[in-house]
Design a protein around this motif. Structure first.
Motif, PDB file in Angstrom:
ATOM      1  N   UNK A  60       0.839  -1.188   0.000  1.00  0.00           N
ATOM      2  CA  UNK A  60       0.000   0.000   0.000  1.00  0.00           C
ATOM      3  C   UNK A  60       0.873   1.236   0.000  1.00  0.00           C
ATOM      4  N   UNK A  61       0.301   2.334  -0.452  1.00  0.00           N
ATOM      5  CA  UNK A  61       1.080   3.567  -0.485  1.00  0.00           C
ATOM      6  C   UNK A  61       0.197   4.778  -0.308  1.00  0.00           C
ATOM      7  N   UNK A  62       0.807   5.881   0.087  1.00  0.00           N
ATOM      8  CA  UNK A  62       0.048   7.122   0.254  1.00  0.00           C
ATOM      9  C   UNK A  62       0.986   8.314   0.149  1.00  0.00           C
ATOM     10  N   UNK A  63       0.407   9.442  -0.283  1.00  0.00           N
ATOM     11  CA  UNK A  63       1.161  10.704  -0.283  1.00  0.00           C
ATOM     12  C   UNK A  63       0.289  11.771   0.356  1.00  0.00           C
ATOM     13  N   UNK A  64       0.834  12.476   1.301  1.00  0.00           N
ATOM     14  CA  UNK A  64       0.094  13.561   1.955  1.00  0.00           C
ATOM     15  C   UNK A  64       0.855  14.865   1.803  1.00  0.00           C
ATOM     16  N   UNK A  65       0.090  15.910   1.553  1.00  0.00           N
ATOM     17  CA  UNK A  65       0.700  17.208   1.246  1.00  0.00           C
ATOM     18  C   UNK A  65       0.144  18.273   2.174  1.00  0.00           C
ATOM     19  N   UNK A  66       1.039  19.021   2.797  1.00  0.00           N
ATOM     20  CA  UNK A  66       0.633  20.161   3.621  1.00  0.00           C
ATOM     21  C   UNK A  66       0.711  21.413   2.759  1.00  0.00           C
TER      22      UNK A  66
ATOM     23  N   UNK B 102       9.186   5.695  14.913  1.00  0.00           N
ATOM     24  CA  UNK B 102       9.569   6.240  13.603  1.00  0.00           C
ATOM     25  C   UNK B 102       9.203   7.728  13.512  1.00  0.00           C
ATOM     26  N   UNK B 103       8.026   8.070  14.018  1.00  0.00           N
ATOM     27  CA  UNK B 103       7.580   9.468  13.964  1.00  0.00           C
ATOM     28  C   UNK B 103       8.497  10.359  14.797  1.00  0.00           C
ATOM     29  N   UNK B 104       8.889   9.873  15.965  1.00  0.00           N
ATOM     30  CA  UNK B 104       9.782  10.645  16.826  1.00  0.00           C
ATOM     31  C   UNK B 104      11.129  10.844  16.134  1.00  0.00           C
ATOM     32  N   UNK B 105      11.586   9.786  15.475  1.00  0.00           N
ATOM     33  CA  UNK B 105      12.878   9.835  14.782  1.00  0.00           C
ATOM     34  C   UNK B 105      12.806  10.832  13.608  1.00  0.00           C
ATOM     35  N   UNK B 106      11.698  10.756  12.869  1.00  0.00           N
ATOM     36  CA  UNK B 106      11.538  11.657  11.715  1.00  0.00           C
ATOM     37  C   UNK B 106      11.459  13.108  12.179  1.00  0.00           C
ATOM     38  N   UNK B 107      10.793  13.318  13.308  1.00  0.00           N
ATOM     39  CA  UNK B 107      10.663  14.677  13.831  1.00  0.00           C
ATOM     40  C   UNK B 107      12.035  15.257  14.156  1.00  0.00           C
TER      41      UNK B 107
ATOM     42  N   UNK C 292       4.370  19.280  11.956  1.00  0.00           N
ATOM     43  CA  UNK C 292       3.493  18.470  11.106  1.00  0.00           C
ATOM     44  C   UNK C 292       4.203  17.222  10.575  1.00  0.00           C
ATOM     45  N   UNK C 293       5.545  17.181  10.672  1.00  0.00           N
ATOM     46  CA  UNK C 293       6.288  16.019  10.141  1.00  0.00           C
ATOM     47  C   UNK C 293       5.782  14.710  10.755  1.00  0.00           C
ATOM     48  N   UNK C 294       5.806  14.551  12.098  1.00  0.00           N
ATOM     49  CA  UNK C 294       5.350  13.264  12.645  1.00  0.00           C
ATOM     50  C   UNK C 294       3.861  13.007  12.395  1.00  0.00           C
ATOM     51  N   UNK C 295       3.071  14.082  12.364  1.00  0.00           N
ATOM     52  CA  UNK C 295       1.623  13.910  12.186  1.00  0.00           C
ATOM     53  C   UNK C 295       1.318  13.417  10.767  1.00  0.00           C
TER      54      UNK C 295
ATOM     55  N   UNK D 163       1.384   6.662   6.890  1.00  0.00           N
ATOM     56  CA  UNK D 163       1.631   5.229   7.121  1.00  0.00           C
ATOM     57  C   UNK D 163       0.329   4.495   7.434  1.00  0.00           C
ATOM     58  N   UNK D 164      -0.563   5.148   8.156  1.00  0.00           N
ATOM     59  CA  UNK D 164      -1.852   4.503   8.460  1.00  0.00           C
ATOM     60  C   UNK D 164      -2.636   4.293   7.152  1.00  0.00           C
TER      61      UNK D 164
END
Lengths: 168, 325
Positions: free
Chosen positions: B214-220, B286-291, B310-313, B319-320
């Motif tokens: 599965x894949x996704x792209x989110x844009x702020x 992973x979110x903490x690391x990316x942040x 917004x990075x971890x969010x 990923x969800x």
């Protein structure tokens, strides 16, 4: 200068223009088709939207050489195209915009109506979300969009009705 | 204006005119930049008449071949792509607005120039302030005393293609080059690519992936249309037969000069199963690391502190979404 062979609103035209001119400038300042508006002139506002082979594109970012051999429809050609298809009067989208009061200053309106035309050609019964999405490249600073969306919905209904009548 | 009909002619024309010429794909970034005096080509080589550079097809080995001149609308709507590479279809579907997606191409978006608030301005504006490192000047207005341009990679499709391990096929005067997209980038905002401006991106290849994924792209962004990304995050998850994750990839754009592929995502997520606590725990880590790792710069619209928060969010949301194949 460079010579271009363009097909605009069904007319085959040969025209010369400075080589750095965009399609928007050729339409407005060579062909006198000033219904296509020059807004931001850098691809943000959608006021210069024209249909190229039926799909909305921005005339301010098109070089005329890139659309040779393609069919260009501007707002001036919308009602005639409707009549060529056997319709009467103006395009149902134009009628609906009039009835719904879907404009104030009118500057964005040609572009909005052409984006709506492309949508209804592809999707005769669009959802509200599809309408909003299809018009998301056209900025309107007056209406708040509500009447515009209503007008497109009404135009879709009107066209469905016309089709039923045609089938009778 | 030149309108060659083959890739070979296009490359030869650019070689002939050298620095005086530029390729024109959809023109949705090149023309505004020319109007701003940022690009000053004397010769523009339009690629619209090269039929070989258009279209999407599935090859025998299951890989996808996408011509660089395929419009973003076509990429977004293609059934082949929405099925095999949902993150790419989603990324293409949120580039600018509908008109620009009809004109703009996948190749153009990959090769997009970097952006900066001090650069993407009219000539009058830039002259009044004093030119910058990226164009005509010697100072950086973003980082005091900065000697290296930090203009931001702003292409939506780049992170999606990075999670899909896309391979880019270029033709340059010295011959054909196939480059994994991860190797295309360098952290230099002036020109953030490891190929020269004389190389023509001809096509993009997506290798076949084993098993379901599965894949996704989110844009702020400020508005839901037209705007460039203030942050873009792509994610891809590959699943084993038992529903657990066996590989994961995450990439981000609109941070700095190059899009970034997050390291060790597979190590963290492999073996976990969406819906179970081990996935939730790995996700948080992973979110903490990316942040910590990903820091947006203050040179594109959007407050950089907000963008960082917004990075971890966005990563978690992406990923969800990717976990629902």
């Amino acid at each position: 200068m460079r010579a271009y062979r363009l097909e605009v609103n069904g007319d085959k035209i040969e025209i010369a223009a400075p080589e750095h001119w965009t399609l928007l400038e050729v339409l407005r300042y060579k062909l006198g088709l000033t219904g296509t508006k020059q807004g931001c002139d850098k691809g943000d506002c959608g006021a210069c939207t024209v249909l190229v082979d039926g799909e909305p594109e921005l005339a301010c970012l098109l070089l005329p050489g890139a659309v040779e051999g393609k069919k260009i429809l501007t707002i001036e050609g919308l009602a005639p195209a409707h009549r060529c298809r056997g319709g009467e009067g103006a395009d149902p989208i134009q009628e609906s915009f009039d009835e719904a009061g879907a404009l104030q200053c009118g500057f964005c309106q040609p572009g909005v109506m052409l984006s709506a035309r492309a949508l209804l050609n592809r999707e005769p019964h669009p959802s509200c979300e599809q309408i909003a999405d299809s018009l998301s490249g056209n900025l309107c600073r007056c209406t708040g969009y509500k009447q515009i969306y209503d007008a497109v919905e009404a135009a879709a209904d009107k066209e469905a009705e016309l089709k039923t009548q045609g089938a009778d | 204006m030149e309108y060659p009909t083959t890739v070979e002619d296009a490359v030869a024309l650019l070689a002939k005119h050298g620095d005086r010429a530029m390729f024109l794909a959809g023109g949705t970034d090149l023309l505004p930049n020319m109007k701003h005096g940022l690009f000053e080509p004397e010769v523009v080589i339009g690629l619209g008449a090269i039929e070989d550079m258009k279209g999407i097809r599935k090859d025998k080995d299951g890989s996808l071949h996408i011509g660089a001149m395929t419009s973003l609308t076509e990429v977004a709507r293609s059934q082949l792509i929405t099925e095999a590479a949902p993150a790419l279809a989603q990324a293409a579907s949120v580039v600018a607005g509908p008109q620009i997606r009809n004109m703009g191409t996948l190749g153009g978006n990959v090769m997009l120039d970097t952006r900066c608030q001090w650069y993407n301005q009219s000539h009058f504006w830039r002259k009044s302030l004093g030119y910058c490192l990226k164009k005509d000047g010697t100072v950086c207005h973003v980082i005091e005393g900065g000697k290296k341009c930090v203009a931001a990679a702003s292409n939506d499709t780049a992170p999606a293609l990075m999670t899909l391990a896309a391979e880019l096929h270029f033709l340059s005067p010295s011959g054909e080059v196939a480059l994994p997209i991860e190797e295309l980038w360098k952290a230099d905002g002036t020109w953030n690519k490891n190929v020269g401006p004389d190389a023509l991106l001809v096509s993009v290849h997506l290798p076949a992936l084993s098993g379901p994924h599965g894949g996704a792209y989110l844009k702020l962004r400020e508005r839901n249309a037209i705007d460039f990304p203030q942050l873009g995050i792509a994610a891809r998850l590959g699943f084993a037969e038992d529903g657990s994750i066996f590989e994961a990839a995450v990439a981000a754009t609109a941070l700095g000069p190059r899009p970034i592929l997050l390291q060790s995502t597979t190590k963290l997520l492999a073996g976990t199963t969406p819906g179970e606590s081990n996935f939730e725990e790995a996700l948080l880590e992973l979110c903490a690391k990316a942040h910590k790792q990903l820091s947006p710069l203050a040179n594109i619209p959007g407050d950089e502190t907000y963008r960082k928060r917004m990075v971890p969010i966005f990563l978690k949301r992406a990923l969800v979404l990717a976990a629902q194949p």
